[in-house]
Structure formats: structure tokens, C-alpha cells
Design a protein around this motif. Sequence first.
Motif, PDB file in Angstrom:
ATOM      1  N   ARG A 106      37.593  11.683-110.470  1.00  0.00           N
ATOM      2  CA  ARG A 106      36.758  10.633-110.136  1.00  0.00           C
ATOM      3  C   ARG A 106      36.926  10.058-108.862  1.00  0.00           C
ATOM      4  NH1 ARG A 106      33.458   7.499-113.469  1.00  0.00           N
ATOM      5  NH2 ARG A 106      34.113   8.412-115.350  1.00  0.00           N
ATOM      6  N   TYR A 119      35.629  30.735-115.442  1.00  0.00           N
ATOM      7  CA  TYR A 119      34.745  31.627-116.486  1.00  0.00           C
ATOM      8  C   TYR A 119      35.613  33.048-116.129  1.00  0.00           C
ATOM      9  CZ  TYR A 119      31.397  35.332-116.916  1.00  0.00           C
ATOM     10  OH  TYR A 119      30.505  36.623-117.335  1.00  0.00           O
ATOM     11  N   LEU A 128      34.403  18.620-110.572  1.00  0.00           N
ATOM     12  CA  LEU A 128      34.864  19.335-111.616  1.00  0.00           C
ATOM     13  C   LEU A 128      35.112  20.454-111.244  1.00  0.00           C
ATOM     14  CD1 LEU A 128      32.478  17.334-112.939  1.00  0.00           C
ATOM     15  CD2 LEU A 128      33.734  17.814-114.807  1.00  0.00           C
ATOM     16  N   GLN A 180      24.175  11.293-112.844  1.00  0.00           N
ATOM     17  CA  GLN A 180      23.338  12.409-112.860  1.00  0.00           C
ATOM     18  C   GLN A 180      24.175  13.741-113.339  1.00  0.00           C
ATOM     19  OE1 GLN A 180      21.805  13.159-108.795  1.00  0.00           O
ATOM     20  NE2 GLN A 180      21.834  11.010-108.254  1.00  0.00           N
ATOM     21  N   SER A 181      23.269  14.743-113.304  1.00  0.00           N
ATOM     22  CA  SER A 181      24.004  15.968-113.829  1.00  0.00           C
ATOM     23  C   SER A 181      24.802  16.799-112.868  1.00  0.00           C
ATOM     24  CB  SER A 181      22.698  16.972-114.301  1.00  0.00           C
ATOM     25  OG  SER A 181      23.150  18.084-115.022  1.00  0.00           O
ATOM     26  N   LEU A 182      25.163  17.899-113.192  1.00  0.00           N
ATOM     27  CA  LEU A 182      26.207  18.618-112.470  1.00  0.00           C
ATOM     28  C   LEU A 182      25.325  19.379-111.474  1.00  0.00           C
ATOM     29  CD1 LEU A 182      27.814  18.045-115.208  1.00  0.00           C
ATOM     30  CD2 LEU A 182      29.368  19.773-114.360  1.00  0.00           C
ATOM     31  N   TYR A 240      32.210  21.628-109.044  1.00  0.00           N
ATOM     32  CA  TYR A 240      30.821  21.098-109.437  1.00  0.00           C
ATOM     33  C   TYR A 240      31.082  19.720-108.910  1.00  0.00           C
ATOM     34  CZ  TYR A 240      28.915  24.862-112.456  1.00  0.00           C
ATOM     35  OH  TYR A 240      28.381  25.880-112.841  1.00  0.00           O
ATOM     36  N   ILE A 293      32.069  12.607-109.391  1.00  0.00           N
ATOM     37  CA  ILE A 293      33.162  13.156-110.128  1.00  0.00           C
ATOM     38  C   ILE A 293      33.011  14.763-109.645  1.00  0.00           C
ATOM     39  CG2 ILE A 293      33.934  13.793-112.463  1.00  0.00           C
ATOM     40  CD1 ILE A 293      32.761  11.523-113.539  1.00  0.00           C
ATOM     41  N   GLN A 341      29.452  15.848-109.531  1.00  0.00           N
ATOM     42  CA  GLN A 341      28.639  14.925-110.639  1.00  0.00           C
ATOM     43  C   GLN A 341      28.441  13.741-109.889  1.00  0.00           C
ATOM     44  OE1 GLN A 341      29.968  14.288-114.694  1.00  0.00           O
ATOM     45  NE2 GLN A 341      27.908  13.938-115.298  1.00  0.00           N
ATOM     46  N   GLU A 376      26.593  26.768-102.369  1.00  0.00           N
ATOM     47  CA  GLU A 376      25.280  26.663-102.708  1.00  0.00           C
ATOM     48  C   GLU A 376      24.662  26.015-101.598  1.00  0.00           C
ATOM     49  OE1 GLU A 376      23.888  27.786-105.847  1.00  0.00           O
ATOM     50  OE2 GLU A 376      25.737  28.937-105.463  1.00  0.00           O
ATOM     51  N   GLN A 384      31.917  29.195-119.757  1.00  0.00           N
ATOM     52  CA  GLN A 384      32.481  28.431-118.771  1.00  0.00           C
ATOM     53  C   GLN A 384      33.319  27.003-119.316  1.00  0.00           C
ATOM     54  OE1 GLN A 384      29.293  29.244-115.361  1.00  0.00           O
ATOM     55  NE2 GLN A 384      30.902  27.604-114.879  1.00  0.00           N
ATOM     56  N   TYR A 385      34.328  26.887-118.923  1.00  0.00           N
ATOM     57  CA  TYR A 385      35.099  25.777-119.259  1.00  0.00           C
ATOM     58  C   TYR A 385      35.421  24.905-118.189  1.00  0.00           C
ATOM     59  CZ  TYR A 385      35.829  28.224-123.648  1.00  0.00           C
ATOM     60  OH  TYR A 385      35.742  29.039-124.719  1.00  0.00           O
ATOM     61  N   PHE A 386      35.338  23.372-118.238  1.00  0.00           N
ATOM     62  CA  PHE A 386      35.406  22.481-117.139  1.00  0.00           C
ATOM     63  C   PHE A 386      36.984  21.860-117.485  1.00  0.00           C
ATOM     64  CE2 PHE A 386      31.373  22.618-115.257  1.00  0.00           C
ATOM     65  CZ  PHE A 386      30.696  23.410-116.040  1.00  0.00           C
ATOM     66  N   GLY A 387      37.384  21.673-116.302  1.00  0.00           N
ATOM     67  CA  GLY A 387      38.481  20.753-115.986  1.00  0.00           C
ATOM     68  C   GLY A 387      38.307  19.213-116.254  1.00  0.00           C
ATOM     69  N   PRO A 388      39.110  18.229-116.470  1.00  0.00           N
ATOM     70  CA  PRO A 388      38.789  16.940-116.784  1.00  0.00           C
ATOM     71  C   PRO A 388      38.029  16.098-115.633  1.00  0.00           C
ATOM     72  CG  PRO A 388      41.067  16.980-116.468  1.00  0.00           C
ATOM     73  CD  PRO A 388      40.544  18.587-116.282  1.00  0.00           C
TER      74      PRO A 388
END
Lengths: 117, 114
Positions: A113, A96, A92, A41-43, A35, A90, A37, A58, A106-110
Motif C-alpha cells: 500500500r 502463475y 500487487l 477500483q479494480s486491478l 498489478y 496498492i 489497484q 501493458e 493465478q495467486y496474489f501477494g498481500p
Amino acid sequence: SAVISQKPSRDICQRGTSLTIQCQVDSQVTMMFWYRQQPGQSLTLIATANQGSEATYESGFVIDKFPISRPNLTFSTLTVSNMSPEDSSIYLCSVYSRLAGGLDTQYFGPGTRLTVL
Amino acid sequence: AQSVTQLDSQVPVFEEAPVELRCNYSSSVSVYLFWYVQYPNQGLQLLLKYLSGSTLVESINGFEAEFNKSQTSFHLRKPSVHISDTAEYFCAVRDTGGYNKLIFGAGTRLAVHP
């Protein structure tokens, strides 16, 4: 939940160069995603990293700009190629897996940046 | 196509006051719903999720969200906020079945003031 690490955590790069971001998961996972970001803004999903085959991108994202590798079920890389200041974001990694205790979560990494000068 | 609307981009609130962060989604099919939190300069953390069963789900730090199918909403609430709750909150939705992607809302910045 899966534990996800990303390298580097942050970087400052010159325009025209490329950066490869690594994502490592502590267990085998079915799906891995990348992803972006952008500031404030959003992801936005860039692509799904498929093990053993080409990533699924995508709309608006292409392989030449964001090549992705996934050599096994615990590791993936995203390269941001020929960078421009607009790529400052950023990035990410997300995973899943229905096999892990997460159950359709779903989990995200840190995140990494990235600043492009 | 799926979409998620977070009606408030920013929500300022005083400490110990109640708060509600609104989320609506557009879908006529079964969905999974999530709230993620992003503290300043950190990555995303899963706050809570609705997969099935009880429509009211709770997190360990006092937040709760209620799935309302008829209103296609999944609002996040907390009866008394702390300074440490200051963060960006993202609502996300995913179609059930298969490995469908998460669709995120634009986010709501919760700013808790003393």
C-alpha cells in the motif's frame, strides 16, 4: 498454492522519490505479474515480469516509470519512479505456474500500500 | 478484447439472507473463470475457479458459482451469508491456452448487515 510475500507492506513517500517493491515466491514459477489497484477500483495489469529479459508492459505503462527486474524464477522487483500523488495505490505481485499445483491459476501477494504525499 | 462486467457495484444484504453477485464476460473463445475476494485492508484471495468439467463450482466457505456458456455468465451465490463475508468480490476471466493475462471486473462490494 504458491506463497507470495511482498516488501514493504506499506509506505508513505514524498513526491519525486522512487520506491522499489520486492516480491518473493516460495517456489519457482513460470510467470510473474505486477498489478496496480487504485483506491476504490479494480486491478489493472502493469506488466509481465520475464525472467532474463525485459518486462512486457501493458498499454499506458512504460519502463521508465515502472522498471521491473526478475533475476530468477522466485523473485521480482517493481520500482515506482518519480512518484506523484496519482501513484498512490496498492501494488500487487501475482504468479502463475502450470508446474505448481495451481493448474492455470493465478495467486496474489498481500500487496504494498503506497501513499505519495 | 476480453471484458468482464460486474453488474452491481454494491450489494447490501442482511445476515443469513441469500446473495447473488453477477458476472458476465465477453468472449467467443474458451475461457477460464475466477472469483477473487478481498477482505478489508488485505490482498486478493482466490475464492473459486472454473477451468473445465462441471459447470457448478464450490468454495470451502459455502459460495458457489455456475458457468453458463450460452449466457456468458459466472454468477456467484451463497444461500446464507455471514457478517464475515463482507468484502470486495472480483470476477476475472482468462483465455485458455498459453499464458494469457487475467481480465478483472470492476468489483462488487458485499456489505452484510446484522
